[in-house]
Design a protein around this motif. Sequence first.
Motif, short mmCIF file in Angstrom:
data_model
loop_
_atom_site.label_atom_id
_atom_site.label_comp_id
_atom_site.label_asym_id
_atom_site.label_seq_id
_atom_site.Cartn_x
_atom_site.Cartn_y
_atom_site.Cartn_z
N THR A 52 0.82 -1.20 0.00
CA THR A 52 0.00 0.00 0.00
C THR A 52 0.86 1.26 0.00
O THR A 52 1.99 1.26 0.51
N LEU A 53 0.31 2.33 -0.55
CA LEU A 53 1.04 3.59 -0.62
C LEU A 53 1.31 4.18 0.76
O LEU A 53 2.33 4.85 0.96
N ASP A 54 0.40 3.96 1.71
CA ASP A 54 0.61 4.51 3.05
C ASP A 54 1.27 3.50 3.99
O ASP A 54 1.38 3.75 5.20
N ASN A 55 1.73 2.38 3.44
CA ASN A 55 2.43 1.34 4.23
C ASN A 55 1.59 0.87 5.41
O ASN A 55 2.11 0.59 6.50
N SER A 56 0.29 0.75 5.19
CA SER A 56 -0.62 0.34 6.25
C SER A 56 -0.80 -1.17 6.31
O SER A 56 -1.76 -1.66 6.91
N ASP A 57 0.10 -1.92 5.70
CA ASP A 57 0.01 -3.38 5.68
C ASP A 57 1.30 -3.98 6.25
O ASP A 57 2.10 -4.55 5.53
N PRO A 58 1.49 -3.88 7.57
CA PRO A 58 2.75 -4.35 8.17
C PRO A 58 2.92 -5.86 8.15
O PRO A 58 4.05 -6.35 8.28
N ASN A 59 1.84 -6.62 8.01
CA ASN A 59 1.93 -8.07 8.01
C ASN A 59 1.95 -8.59 6.58
O ASN A 59 0.91 -8.76 5.96
N GLY A 60 3.16 -8.84 6.08
CA GLY A 60 3.27 -9.34 4.71
C GLY A 60 2.89 -10.79 4.56
O GLY A 60 2.58 -11.24 3.45
N PHE A 61 2.88 -11.55 5.65
CA PHE A 61 2.60 -12.98 5.58
C PHE A 61 1.10 -13.24 5.71
O PHE A 61 0.63 -13.89 6.65
N ALA A 62 0.35 -12.69 4.77
CA ALA A 62 -1.10 -12.84 4.77
C ALA A 62 -1.61 -12.63 3.35
O ALA A 62 -0.95 -12.01 2.52
N TYR A 63 -2.76 -13.19 3.09
CA TYR A 63 -3.41 -12.95 1.81
C TYR A 63 -3.56 -11.44 1.60
O TYR A 63 -3.99 -10.72 2.49
N MET A 64 -3.16 -10.95 0.43
CA MET A 64 -3.13 -9.54 0.02
C MET A 64 -1.88 -8.81 0.53
O MET A 64 -1.68 -7.64 0.21
N GLY A 65 -1.05 -9.48 1.31
CA GLY A 65 0.18 -8.86 1.79
C GLY A 65 1.35 -9.16 0.86
O GLY A 65 1.25 -9.97 -0.06
N ALA A 66 2.48 -8.48 1.10
CA ALA A 66 3.71 -8.72 0.36
C ALA A 66 4.82 -8.95 1.38
O ALA A 66 5.18 -8.04 2.12
N SER A 67 5.33 -10.16 1.42
CA SER A 67 6.23 -10.55 2.49
C SER A 67 7.69 -10.56 2.04
O SER A 67 8.00 -10.52 0.84
N LYS A 68 8.57 -10.64 3.00
CA LYS A 68 9.95 -10.97 2.71
C LYS A 68 10.00 -12.46 2.40
O LYS A 68 9.04 -13.21 2.62
N TYR A 69 11.15 -12.91 1.87
CA TYR A 69 11.28 -14.33 1.64
C TYR A 69 12.75 -14.73 1.59
O TYR A 69 13.64 -13.92 1.33
N PHE A 70 12.98 -16.00 1.87
CA PHE A 70 14.28 -16.64 1.69
C PHE A 70 14.04 -18.04 1.18
O PHE A 70 13.44 -18.87 1.88
N THR A 71 14.45 -18.31 -0.04
CA THR A 71 14.22 -19.63 -0.62
C THR A 71 15.52 -20.23 -1.12
O THR A 71 16.44 -19.50 -1.54
N VAL A 72 15.58 -21.54 -1.10
CA VAL A 72 16.74 -22.30 -1.58
C VAL A 72 16.28 -23.23 -2.68
O VAL A 72 15.25 -23.90 -2.55
N ASP A 73 17.03 -23.27 -3.78
CA ASP A 73 16.72 -24.13 -4.92
C ASP A 73 17.90 -25.06 -5.18
O ASP A 73 19.07 -24.68 -4.93
N ALA A 74 17.63 -26.23 -5.71
CA ALA A 74 18.69 -27.17 -6.05
C ALA A 74 18.39 -27.80 -7.40
O ALA A 74 17.23 -27.96 -7.79
N ARG A 75 19.48 -28.13 -8.12
CA ARG A 75 19.31 -28.78 -9.43
C ARG A 75 20.52 -29.67 -9.72
O ARG A 75 21.66 -29.33 -9.38
N ALA A 76 20.23 -30.79 -10.34
CA ALA A 76 21.28 -31.70 -10.80
C ALA A 76 21.01 -32.05 -12.25
O ALA A 76 19.87 -32.30 -12.64
N GLN A 77 22.08 -32.07 -13.04
CA GLN A 77 21.95 -32.42 -14.46
C GLN A 77 22.99 -33.48 -14.81
O GLN A 77 24.17 -33.34 -14.47
N TRP A 78 22.53 -34.51 -15.51
CA TRP A 78 23.41 -35.59 -15.93
C TRP A 78 23.28 -35.77 -17.44
O TRP A 78 22.21 -36.10 -17.94
N LYS A 79 24.37 -35.56 -18.13
CA LYS A 79 24.41 -35.80 -19.57
C LYS A 79 24.74 -37.27 -19.77
O LYS A 79 25.91 -37.68 -19.73
N ILE A 80 23.70 -38.05 -19.99
CA ILE A 80 23.85 -39.50 -20.08
C ILE A 80 24.77 -39.87 -21.24
O ILE A 80 25.67 -40.70 -21.12
#
Length: 815
Positions: A750-778
């Motif tokens: 929101t423009l007035d920053n009236s949404d302090p809880n990002g972890f909710a529907y309609m909110g925008a939260s911080k995040y930290f994600t980890v991804d992994a991938r393996a590739q094998w050229k047979i």
Amino acid sequence: MHSFPRARLSALTVMASLVAAAHAADKAGTTDTAGSTSTPASTASSSSGTGTGINTPPEPLSTATQTTSSTPARTLGIVRVDGTSPTSLPSRIPTTMEGLTGDAIARDINATDAEDALKYLPSLLVRKRYIGDYNHAVLSTRASGTGNSARSLVYADGILLSNLLGNGATFAPRWGLVSPEEISRVDVMYGPFSAAYSGNAVGAVVDYQTRMPTRFEAHARVGFSHQPNALYGRDRSHDATQASASVGSADGAFSWWLHAGRTDSEGQPQTFATRLLGAGMPVVGGTVGGVPAIPVTGAVQALNRANQDWLILGSGTQYDTVQDQAKVKLAYDFDPGLRAMYVFGLWSNRSDGRSQSFLTDAGGASVDHRSGGGVSQPVIIGGKGYTLAAADFPQTRDELEHRMHAVSLKQRLRDGLGWELSGSVYDYVADRSRAYAPTTGRTQAGRLTDQGGTGWTTVAAKATWAPADSTHAVDAGVSQERYQLRTRVYGLDDWRGGAAGMQTSRFDGDTRIQALFAQDAWAFAPDWTAVLGLRGERWSAFDGLTQSGANTLSHPRRAETAWSPKAALSYGLSDHWVLKASTGRAVRFPTVSELFQGGFNAAGQAINNNPDLKAERSWTSELSAEWTGAGRDSLRVTVFHEDSRDALYSQLNVATNANTVQNIDHIRTRGIELSGTATVRPRLTLTGSVTFADSVILANTGYATVPGDTLGKWQPRVPRWRASLLAQWQATEDVSLTLGARYSGRQYSTLDNSDPNGFAYMGASKYFTVDARAQWKIDRRWTLAAGIDNLNNYQYWNFHPYPQRTFHAELRWDY
């Protein structure tokens, strides 16, 4: 000390005066505005396929020679298009560039859609909610959030994919016209520093280069994804399957490429039926408001984005999506360096959006708005009364078929001259969205939104003059773009398949942008290069019509002109260090939907749209130091600053008591970005970036709820901190392992920053994600890959919930 000819000093003085004058005009709040025109992405792009991974820009090449080494080369920070590609003209801009090859995408990233290729590039975020997200996957950049889709440009092979008919989540680029496996490389230019691009480039320009064969080749890929999801205690799994095939060849002067693919995806729920806990009504004798109510259980109590208690009653907008993509590319080389090309793209999408109630009665039966046989149903939750409505449980059915045609005739630089003629058409051949909207007596009624006839066209002519004995390389061009919006909304007796009934609303409108530009890259002294550019644009909006019910409003024609100067400078400090500075003005014009698509309130006043919007005017500057070491080792530090005047955002219009797109007087963003690659061991490489951005609203005559409530607040969906890290280990010649992490800090919606809880529907939260991938050229034909996105199963939000832990597997065959 170097001696500068008087004519050259004069040219620099004139350009400096233009830059200063335009900058002063913006600060003074003048209304000088301009439109936006995008010429094909010849600047800042490369189709070489060389280089070795993230943080590898297009290789700097002379116009006469080609670098064949896979080690990234840098020449004074000047970006030059690969000479092997006759489909692009060279351009030289000493500004921030990042790139990634197709081989690196396949090796390191679980890429199910084209936008996934951008996942680990600095300061970028694509709001992709599920595999095949066709209407909300918006690109966010350093100083632009995911609500500002019109502040970036996306191309594929020089063809505009950005949907500049509007600005917002529903105007995502047409990512579906590019599949990950056909990408040769993708490059990103940060900021509006090339005069060849319109003001929509203020955030970034993304250019995909896809494959064009030099001999016979064929490819096939199948993939499967599995996402267990337990949001709000509902344990379900959501799967996606993908299959694609491509074949191409070259015979003498003629080459061709055919590609087809299908995605069948089920996404997790995106919306939720909610009620504030304190909004419950009294229950009197088992009735709510005098209507018999059903006692129910199953509601989930949580906090909304404002940290208020509310109830989650059910889920909605869970899409079952089937997408088909087909592409034909034909090329003919008349002479060395002169190529004619035709591209046809077809993208179709069929999606069903479903809902599910969480509520059950004493017997365990599901309860929703239809339980009493009507279109609404009172229920009792925890001793309080609430009324369920059809809007709580939306159902939709979308059927879309979009077609793209593009032609070009391009002469690669030869005897000091190169040129290009190009044009493209993007056509909404069919675009129908059915929605469930029952009324009393018409329990299966709905509405049909038909956008057939909507689309855009582009034409452009460009030339490059760069004699071998000259210190100048000049790019110049003219172009025109036209955007047309055609929206009809009809009533339906049967929302699933009934014929269109009476028309209830209509939105029409066109914008046209005509532009010319010139840009000179001048190597005026040893180790020094200056790039001076100027872009002029003439924007017009016409045939605007807003109609709803008995209200019809025809909008007057508008036309405006503006000039956007650009300047950049690079200095080769040593064999390893380059210093670069860039500045440029960007003018982003209102889109067709911002001007004309809206409605009317009970008083007959037009709401939601604003045909009198000013253009958004931004000044962006950056200063970079880049170090290039041995192999892939590199480091970049960039300080950036952006001032945006008349920024376009939706906020309260007190005259109509509705949210309408309006101009915000002043938003300032400043920050620093670090990006680098380090070879830790011979087979282990780390690539990462960290960005800090302080984006604040400094002046705004409008407001969210009370005057002044937005001043000093953060710009929506621009977090202070972003970071990424990718570790790639080539375990053996045939096996590669990749582990990546991404972080984004606190943000607001929101423009007035009236949404302090990002972890909710309609909110925008911080995040930290980890991804992994393996590739094998047979072997030389077969490749097997597997990966996990969101390995740590972080639950994060950007209004809608992002996917939880997702498993991927794919098998590729290459001939």
